[in-house]
Write a protein that holds these residues in place. Structure first.
Motif, PDB file in Angstrom:
ATOM      1  N   TYR A 763       0.826  -1.196   0.000  1.00 46.35           N
ATOM      2  CA  TYR A 763       0.000   0.000   0.000  1.00 46.35           C
ATOM      3  C   TYR A 763       0.859   1.244   0.000  1.00 46.35           C
ATOM      4  O   TYR A 763       2.080   1.166  -0.131  1.00 46.35           O
ATOM      5  CB  TYR A 763      -1.066  -0.013   1.074  1.00 46.35           C
ATOM      6  N   LEU A 764       0.151   2.371   0.088  1.00 46.28           N
ATOM      7  CA  LEU A 764       0.829   3.647  -0.099  1.00 46.28           C
ATOM      8  C   LEU A 764       1.724   3.983   1.092  1.00 46.28           C
ATOM      9  O   LEU A 764       1.272   4.057   2.225  1.00 46.28           O
ATOM     10  CB  LEU A 764      -0.238   4.740  -0.274  1.00 46.28           C
ATOM     11  N   LEU A 765       2.977   4.179   0.807  1.00 48.48           N
ATOM     12  CA  LEU A 765       3.889   4.702   1.818  1.00 48.48           C
ATOM     13  C   LEU A 765       4.991   5.436   1.073  1.00 48.48           C
ATOM     14  O   LEU A 765       5.600   4.880   0.162  1.00 48.48           O
ATOM     15  CB  LEU A 765       4.475   3.566   2.676  1.00 48.48           C
ATOM     16  N   ASN A 766       5.200   6.686   1.471  1.00 51.67           N
ATOM     17  CA  ASN A 766       6.161   7.546   0.804  1.00 51.67           C
ATOM     18  C   ASN A 766       5.833   7.699  -0.681  1.00 51.67           C
ATOM     19  O   ASN A 766       6.695   7.560  -1.552  1.00 51.67           O
ATOM     20  CB  ASN A 766       7.585   7.022   0.994  1.00 51.67           C
ATOM     21  N   ALA A 767       4.573   7.929  -0.968  1.00 53.74           N
ATOM     22  CA  ALA A 767       4.100   8.234  -2.312  1.00 53.74           C
ATOM     23  C   ALA A 767       4.315   7.113  -3.310  1.00 53.74           C
ATOM     24  O   ALA A 767       4.330   7.330  -4.515  1.00 53.74           O
ATOM     25  CB  ALA A 767       4.740   9.533  -2.826  1.00 53.74           C
ATOM     26  N   LYS A 768       4.549   5.932  -2.832  1.00 57.46           N
ATOM     27  CA  LYS A 768       4.661   4.812  -3.760  1.00 57.46           C
ATOM     28  C   LYS A 768       4.124   3.552  -3.096  1.00 57.46           C
ATOM     29  O   LYS A 768       3.809   3.539  -1.911  1.00 57.46           O
ATOM     30  CB  LYS A 768       6.126   4.625  -4.183  1.00 57.46           C
ATOM     31  N   ARG A 769       4.030   2.529  -3.918  1.00 53.31           N
ATOM     32  CA  ARG A 769       3.599   1.251  -3.383  1.00 53.31           C
ATOM     33  C   ARG A 769       4.701   0.657  -2.516  1.00 53.31           C
ATOM     34  O   ARG A 769       5.833   0.513  -2.968  1.00 53.31           O
ATOM     35  CB  ARG A 769       3.341   0.288  -4.547  1.00 53.31           C
ATOM     36  N   SER A 770       4.390   0.337  -1.295  1.00 57.27           N
ATOM     37  CA  SER A 770       5.393  -0.259  -0.417  1.00 57.27           C
ATOM     38  C   SER A 770       4.833  -1.548   0.162  1.00 57.27           C
ATOM     39  O   SER A 770       3.631  -1.683   0.353  1.00 57.27           O
ATOM     40  CB  SER A 770       5.729   0.701   0.730  1.00 57.27           C
ATOM     41  N   ALA A 771       5.734  -2.436   0.444  1.00 52.35           N
ATOM     42  CA  ALA A 771       5.301  -3.737   0.947  1.00 52.35           C
ATOM     43  C   ALA A 771       4.898  -3.647   2.417  1.00 52.35           C
ATOM     44  O   ALA A 771       5.490  -2.903   3.185  1.00 52.35           O
ATOM     45  CB  ALA A 771       6.431  -4.739   0.791  1.00 52.35           C
TER      46      ALA A 771
END
Lengths: 1118, 533
Positions: A763-771
């Protein structure tokens, strides 16, 4: 002196008495003598009727005749005088079409043999049918094998029939062994029928083989393919409904092909595991059985008790449905080609009564007035201040349009079904090829389902010691559907809630939505919705299912009675879902649209090898079987989903253009089982039977410590009617007692549940998809099998040559070690752990009564009553017997699992009524509470969704070439939760509502009203208090005329001229009428919006309307 | 012949037997199991990442329903100043506003399940991370940072729970199997706070001294310090709170957003529409493709707005202030001007269609819309709310510091200066920070503290801070019905809320869920609420 009645009448009398149905009346008759003299006063005006009258007055003889054979108004010639009865009879009927027979104290009049159809090649032969004591058998069928032609024996046991030399005659009568005679040069035959010793030769399919029905110690119900296919439903499960006792089928959807019916055998006995029975098709386990072509089915056997199901061990607890499909010709060499086709027309069977345009406005104005009176508002009561949109209202504030959205969203649907069977047999092999095409339209626009199916079976005996069998089926079903689950703004909802004063299109030719009345929607704030036609046109949800199913078997005949069979079977499913929803669908997919693809591939295989031994040693009969089995199932799933379409051009055909794709998803799972099983069945003197079975199952799904489990069963049967002391009780043809006890299991849980799983995604974390990932389940290495112990006691009673049969069994099933998502304190961070804890009991009766109340030469009436009574009770749950709440929706959980209660319990507040003006005056409530619901402050159980009683009553009547089937179905002791009361009562103003709002709601003068006063739900208005309560619940019992079918079978002789050996035409009506509670306001009390959630039966937000279908069909055999 | 056959069958049977040793093993391919978890740095990071979007933060930021806001909207309704237009269906909102939750424990209890479940879920994940990450071989700094983040979130979740429920089960060991003791009693509030303080101190010590935006949107020293300040203030430990509030105020990386103009480029409009401002100390990220902000944008209007937007089909004012609440502002306060925090009329720039709040017969507006929730992109084109939700911003740090200093050391120039910064930004009459500072310094300590409280009501009307302040101060703000800008404070218990109901001591806490009490026999119910169904 005991007066003897003719056998036939005696049967009828008792039968009818028992059925409490009066067809014939039996006259009381004093003693009479064979040579009684009679003195008739004739004159020339004597009719048969008068003649009978006078003879009956002067003697104790009674006449019996059928009005079809004998016309009482027919004139006869008799001369007055004192003569014997016989003399008079000769005089009266000589030279007429009527003939007479003395039968004890009755004189039976019948038509003289009417076989006048000249058959050039055929010769007339005489058949006399008697039983072992030499008594004539009346009403026996004498049929030419392979055709529908034949006759019925008269009261003397006699029958004339035209046949070609060399033809085979089949003589049959219920309760007797069917005899065959080959017609030679002789013209007269005497057939001595032996009583069928309590179905001794009838064979039923059981797990891994067949058994003589008489030897079976368990409870098994049987349904024949030809009976089931009469209704021409898309799914075999809908066809099975009502045909097998103890099997409850909930046909929750009227939509073809999209939602499977729920099948529950002997009650719900599991919480988190599957409650579906196991489907074994030609020995191979099949999933998604609802999609199979019903026309391929020869018969279905339902195994219900432990003695029958324990051979399937861990997969048997919910009952087993054994399906036998059609194969090559069995009883003769040659070729048979047949075609079955039907054409159906369906329409909506029942409308929901919603406000029309004018009533909507009236109700709205009433709401304003109520708010002024009780809510301290001062709304204008002038219509023109409100209904201001000149596109939809005239200058006086009255609606211009009046749309019946239910009519707009539905249609007259046309469906057709075609089946070709090619069956052939030679000396050492037989072959069957079957083709089916079904195209079924749903009654809601744009919903349909089609099926193309091909099946091939080949059986051969290449050598003395080897038999082979191959069966291969390819089944492709595809269709378009509209969702029936959940609470979204789908078509089935907006066809009720859409504002009735909106037309289908606005003035620009665009579909109307709730925002179309621009001018008014500002003041009204309508609930966002698209009109149902728009949804049905602009949202595509497609299913494509391809199934490959088949098996190959070798049977080695090792020695007399000893066979080794090894069979490999596969069940492969490729399922694709494709969906697209338009960028214009208000409150569904506007403004971005969505496209969705999901693929599921399932490969299941099984290899089973077993030895069977079947042998008679004098009066001992031994049937033994032992074998091993391996099963494995693998599943792949993947899904892609995107939003962000600028228009509807691409639909789902180019998902790459969607600007906001979701991350793709996929999964993989596998489970495997390894099993060893045996059955030992022993029968002594055809009277005493015992069956012992045992199965050891190992499954990958369970904890390391509990992979294997043992499932034994034992059953006993006693055929009392075989005992010498019963021989003289002629009324009782069959009496069998059977009982069994055993353990079965339920392993139908998802794999990997004993492990501590780590859920992962992005999901979104730091403006990108993060695990992200986390431990999402608690481990339980002790996870083991859910076990059901079942005790069964049954009786089979056949009376009067089995013309009246009772098959009754009592069962008591206790399921323990429930595979339960056992609640844990949520302060652990988990809501549950998968554990073996909890217990459920199901007790009940399966009752089947089959009767032939009437059977004459031309007329037969067969009646079957199927009943199941089930009582379900939760005995234990979790560590603290905690409630488990389910189906959260408006007002929180609407279902509950609670110890001591039924598993299908509804949960909600109790509605006492509404707060009234009087309550306000007495200081019990505030003024602004007047007209609002008066409810309990805590929730309680307010009904249950699964019935105490389910049943069917199926009658088949045939008269000459006509046949009539009346199939009635009912449930009793059940409630239904009308979740649509939430919007249709409590959200009126922003949606449409039920007509009864206007008429039944509290208005200040009707203090006993249950329905809340109209308070509008629009912006700035008082709104209504809404929550789940007992007002939503009503009696869910119903009686449905499932099917009424009239058929006509053409005479064989006539059809032969056209090169056709059999032709039947029929017309039928499905769901002809429905009788249910007047408080029920939906389409059909049997429905659900909870999908296949087993605790959601009869909880319906909105359902797909049920169809009434008229079908015309033809069955043609060459 | 037959012998050969039988031999063949037996042999093949044996072969099948012997080849199936692993036939019943389970080896899931699409999910890991615990035995393979907590082995790598990537797993550690992914595990802590889970905490960013679950549990306590979502109680503020999750706009998952068109008809009811996140749970944090409900405590605000206890004041009676805020209501949900759709409370006829969302009955917990109605019972909160009318202070009748006690008689409707069951309905309310289903609502608090979400808080309890979400927070404890996050706590268990944090406990797992805190226990297991130390054993992973990975870069030491990264390891310490991840553990500190996990501690921040554990504290955040416990803090939320303790405010809502009072004494609660306290546990620091992750649950992994059914053998562990799950029946925990409620721990004393002080013990809960003790763990929260310890965790947060570690977080403040370890986490980077950067702004949230410049720290890859991960928890920073200052986010932890802000939370710790709130914790100390809630406990009444104003001296400790001062330390951490001043740490943030003096961070050098955070500051107040300035007004570019007094209309659409005011600080408040920037806070509404722009992510990653220096003022933002901790936020929940949203974007239009991966995690959108759900229904936030629709809360800005009332139901009639469906007629002016084609992007959403349901609008509800789920957290609407009453006109009386708006009297907290003087009429020259920038924040009460149209389209700052609130609005009364709106024109869709694409279509020219207009929305206006309903009017009374005298022509005045019945209520205001919540402009702070307005998201232009979402409403005018994408249908996907993408504005981040601000949990902590620098203005709060200033107000925290001002009040804490005053509470401990009286009205100092420093305290006055902090309050003045916040007030000056909203000032439309041209007063400078220095002017206001001077004025404030003339206030008595109590008056100054009340001025701080009032400023909080004005600065965070739509950010759900009010009830926490009521709880910690024990005071209820009585906003004048008639005089703009006039607020007095009375004892919370015994006060009459804006819906006309009297606040009882049992109104200060929420009930423990009746279901959870069934599952855990050691739990007791909060005073005033039913403990059985």
């Amino acid at each position: 002196m005991k007066k003897e009645e003719p056998k036939l009448l005696k049967i009828m009398k008792i039968t009818l008495f028992l059925l409490s149905t009066c067809v014939f009346s039996i006259f009381a008759a004093p003693v009479t003598s064979q040579n009684a003299r009679v003195n008739l006063n004739s004159g020339n005006g004597m009719t048969i009727g008068k003649f009978i009258d006078q003879v009956e007055k002067q003697t104790n003889y009674l006449f019996v005749y059928s009005k079809n054979d004998v016309d009482p108004g027919e004139r006869i010639n008799v001369k007055s005088g004192n003569k014997s009865v016989a003399q008079y009879l000769d005089e009266a009927f000589d030279g007429t079409k009527v003939k007479y027979v003395f039968e004890n104290d009755y004189i039976v009049l019948t038509k003289k043999s009417a076989l006048t159809t000249a058959q050039n090649l055929a010769k007339k032969i005489f058949v006399k049918v008697v039983d072992q004591s030499g008594e004539p058998v009346i009403g026996a069928s004498v049929a030419i094998k392979g055709s529908k032609e034949g006759g019925i024996t008269d009261t003397g046991g006699n029958c004339y029939i035209y046949v070609n030399p060399g033809a085979v005659l089949q003589v049959s009568f219920i309760g007797y062994v069917t005899k065959e005679i080959v017609v030679g040069n002789v013209t007269s035959y005497k057939v001595v029928m032996s009583e069928d010793n309590k179905m001794l030769n009838e064979v039923v399919v059981v797990g891994y083989g067949t058994m003589r029905k008489s030897d079976v110690t368990g409870s098994i119900s049987v349904a024949k393919g030809e009976d089931m296919v009469k209704a021409q439903n898309f799914s075999a499960l809908d066809n099975l409904r009502g045909k097998a006792s103890g099997v409850s089928i909930f046909s929750n959807s009227g939509q073809p092909g999209a939602y499977a019916s729920r099948v529950v055998i002997r009650g719900l006995a599991t919480i988190n595991s599957s409650s579906n029975p196991l489907y074994v098709v030609d020995g191979v386990v099949m999933e998604d059985f609802s999609l199979v072509n019903p026309n391929d089915i020869e018969s279905m056997e339902v195994l219900k008790d432990a003695s029958a199901t324990a051979i399937y061990g861990a997969r048997g607890a919910n009952g087993v449905i054994m399906v036998t499909t059609k194969r090559g010709l069995k009883d003769a060499e040659g070729t048979r080609i047949s075609y079955q086709g039907s054409l159906s027309i369906s329409n909506i069977a029942r409308h929901m009564k919603v406000l029309n345009a004018e009533e909507w406005c009236d109700a709205f104005m009433k709401g304003l007035q109520n708010e002024n009176t009780y809510q301290g508002k001062s709304w204008s009561l002038n219509r023109t201040d409100w209904f201001t949109d000149t596109d939809y209202f005239d200058s006086k504030g009255y609606p211009i349009y009046n749309t019946n959205w239910q009519d707009e969203a539905t249609r007259t649907a046309f469906s057709h079904n075609h089946q070709i069977n090619i069956q052939q047999a030679g000396k050492t092999s037989s072959m069957g090829a079957f083709l089916n095409y079904t195209d079924q339209e749903g009654i809601m626009q744009n919903t349909w389902s089609k099926r193309l199916s091909a099946k091939m079976a080949y059986d051969a005996n290449p050598t003395k010691w080897l038999s082979t069998a191959i069966n291969l089926m390819i089944n492709h079903t595809w269709g378009r559907y509209t969702p029936e689950t959940g609470g979204g703004q789908d078509a089935r909802r907006t066809m009720i809630e859409m504002l009735p004063w909106l037309p289908l299109y606005d003035k620009n030719g665009d579909y109307t939505t709730s925002t179309s009345p621009t001018v008014m929607s500002k003041t009204f704030g309508f609930e966002g919705m698209s009109n149902p036609v728009m949804i049905l046109n602009l949202q595509k949800r497609m299913n494509y299912n391809t199934q490959l199913f088949g098996n190959a078997a070798f049977t080695f005949h090792l020695m007399q009675g000893l066979d080794l069979k090894t069979q490999m079977g596969i069940d492969y499913h490729s399922k694709q879902y494709r969906g697209y929803s338009s960028v214009n669908l208000n409150n569904i997919s506007m403004p971005n649209g969505w496209a969705d693809y999901a693929n599921t591939n399932v490969l299941y295989w099984q290899e089973e090898t077993y030895l069977t031994y079947d042998k008679y040693f004098g009066e001992n009969h031994l049937n033994a079987m032992a074998g091993l089995s391996w099963q494995e199932r693998r599943q792949n799933y993947d899904e892609s989903y995107t939003e962000g379409f600028s228009d509807d051009f691409y639909e789902d055909n180019n998902m790459g253009v969607g600007t906001t794709p979701s991350s793709p998803s996929s999964s993989w799972s596998r489970w495997a089982m390894n099993s060893y099983f045996l059955r030992f069945a022993y029968t002594y003197k055809d009277r005493y039977s015992a069956t012992v079975t045992g199965r050891v199952d190992g499954s990958s799904k369970f904890g390391e410590n509990n992979k294997y489990a043992f499932f034994p069963s034992a059953g006993l049967a006693w055929i009392i009617s075989q005992e010498n002391f019963m021989k003289n009780i002629s009324a009782i043809s069959t009496l069998k007692l059977h009982t069994s006890y055993g353990l079965t299991g339920n392993s139908e849980i998802n794999p990997y549940q004993s492990l501590a799983n780590v859920s992962a995604g992005t999901y979104l974390l730091n403006a990108k998809r993060s695990a992200y990932s986390y431990v999402s389940s608690l481990a339980n290495p002790d996870l083991k099998w859910e076990k059901t112990a079942q005790w069964d006691l049954g009786i089979n009673l056949g009376l009067f040559q089995n013309r009246l049969n009772f098959d009754v069994s009592y069962y008591n099933k206790k399921t323990t070690n429930l595979l339960l998502d056992c609640p844990v304190p949520h302060s652990t961070g988990f809501t549950s752990i998968f554990k073996n804890i909890g217990s459920v009991r199901n007790q009940g009766m399966d009752i089947m009564v089959n009767a032939i109340p009437l059977r004459t030469k031309d007329f037969t009436w067969n009646s079957t009553l199927n009943l199941n009574y089930n009582k379900n009770k939760i005995l234990h749950l979790g560590e603290n017997d905690e409630d488990i709440e389910l189906n959260g929706w408006v007002g929180g959980s609407e279902s509950i699992l609670r110890v001591g209660e039924n598993m299908s319990s509804f949960y909600g507040y109790r509605r006492y009524g509404v707060w009234t003006k009087e309550d306000y005056q007495a200081g019990k409530c505030e003024l602004n509470q007047v007209g609002r619901a008066h409810r309990s402050t805590t929730k309680e159980i307010i009904g249950k969704g699964m019935p105490d009683w389910t049943g069917s009553w199926i009658n088949t009547l045939s008269y000459k070439n006509f046949d009539l089937t009346v199939d009635m179905q009912f449930v009793w002791g059940v409630e239904t939760m009308q979740q649509f009361y939430h919007p249709t009562y409590d959200r009126f103003g922003i949606t449409n509502g039920l007509k009864s709002i206007l008429h039944d709601s509290y208005d200040g003068t009707n203090p006993k009203a249950m329905e809340q006063m109209i308070y509008l739900c629009n912006n700035g208005h008082a709104g209504q208090d809404t929550t789940v309560d007992s007002r939503w619940v009503c009696d869910g019992s119903y009686l449905r005329c499932n099917m009424l079918q009239l058929g006509y079978t053409f005479d064989h002789s006539l059809m032969q001229k056209f090169g056709v050996s059999g032709l039947r035409l029929y017309a039928s009506a499905n769901n002809l009428f429905l009788i249910c509670s007047s408080k029920f306001q939906g389409f059909d009390p049997e429905s659900t919006s909870q999908g296949d959630n087993k605790f959601g039966q009869n909880m319906t937000f909105y359902s797909y309307p049920r169809a009434r279908t008229f079908t015309f069909g033809v069955n043609l055999t060459f | 012949m037959k012998k050969i056959l039988i031999t063949a069958i037996v042999c093949s049977g044996l072969m099948i037997f012997s080849s199936c040793n692993n036939f019943l093993d389970e080896n899931p391919k699409s999910s890991l199991t615990l035995q393979d978890y907590y082995k790598t740095a990537a797993q550690a990071t992914a595990n802590v990442n889970y905490l960013y979007r679950n549990g306590a933060p979502t109680q503020y930021s999750n706009a998952g329903s068109a008809y009811v806001g996140p749970f944090a909207t409900l405590p605000g309704m206890l004041s009676g100043y805020f209501s949900n237009d759709y409370e006829g269906q969302e009955l917990a909102c109605k019972y909160s506003r009318l202070l009748t939750r006690q008689a409707n424990t069951m309905t309310v209890s289903e609502k608090v399940d979400g808080v309890w479940d979400g927070c404890y879920d996050a706590i268990n994940v944090a406990n797992g991370a805190i226990q297991n990450i130390p054993n992973i071989s990975m870069d030491a700094t990264a390891k310490a940072t991840l553990i500190a983040e996990a501690k921040f979130f554990r504290a955040f979740n416990y803090f939320y729970l303790v405010k809502v429920f009072g004494p609660i089960p306290l546990n620091q060991t992750p649950y992994i199997s059914s053998n562990q003791d799950m029946q925990l009693s409620r721990s004393a509030v002080a013990d809960v706070y003790s763990l929260i303080e310890t965790d947060l101190k570690t977080a403040v010590d370890v986490l980077p001294a950067k702004s949230f935006a410049n720290n890859n949107h991960r928890i920073t020293k200052y986010a932890a310090a802000m939370l710790l300040t709130s914790v100390y203030m809630q406990e009444g430990k104003y001296s400790d709170a001062t330390t951490y509030a001043k740490l943030v105020v003096g961070s050098g990386v955070h500051g107040l957003t300035k007004n570019t103009n007094m209309t659409d480029q005011s600080a408040y409009n920037k806070l509404r529409s722009t992510d990653d401002l220096d003022e933002v100390i901790y936020a929940q990220e949203f974007d239009s493709s991966i995690n959108s902000g759900g229904w936030w944008a629709t809360y800005a209007f009332d139901a009639s707005a469906t007629s002016i937007f084609g992007t959403y089909s349901i609008f509800q004012r789920v957290y609407g202030p009453s006109n009386r609440y708006l009297n907290v502002y003087t009429s020259d306060d920038l924040r009460i001007q149209n389209e700052q925090f609130f609005h009364w009329t709106y024109t869709n720039p694409n279509t020219g269609k207009t929305w206006a709040a309903a009017k009374n017969q005298d022509g005045s507006y019945q209520y205001a819309g919540c402009w702070y929730y307005y998201d232009a992109d979402a409403l005018l084109s994408t249908g996907k709310a993408s504005k981040d939700w601000n949990f902590f911003r620098y203005a709060e740090a200033l107000l925290d510091a001002a009040e804490c200093i005053a509470q401990t050391s009286g009205v100092t120039a420093e305290a006055a200066g902090y309050l003045a910064q916040v007030q000056a930004r909203a000032n439309t009459t041209g007063k400078s920070v220095a002017d206001i500072t001077t004025e404030l310094q003339s206030l008595q300590k109590e008056d100054f503290i009340e001025a701080c409280w009032t400023e909080r009501l004005r600065e965070f009307p739509l950010e759900f801070k009010m009830w926490d302040d009521c709880l910690r101060t024990g005071k209820f703000p009585v906003i004048s019905e008639t005089i703009k800008g006039s607020v007095t404070y009375v004892d919370l218990v015994g006060a009459t809320n804006a819906a006309g109901a009297t606040i009882k001591s049992s109104d200060l806490l929420w009930p423990v869920s009746l279901n959870e009490m069934q599952r855990n026999k050691k739990l007791t119910q909060n005073d005033g609420y039913a403990s059985k169904e």
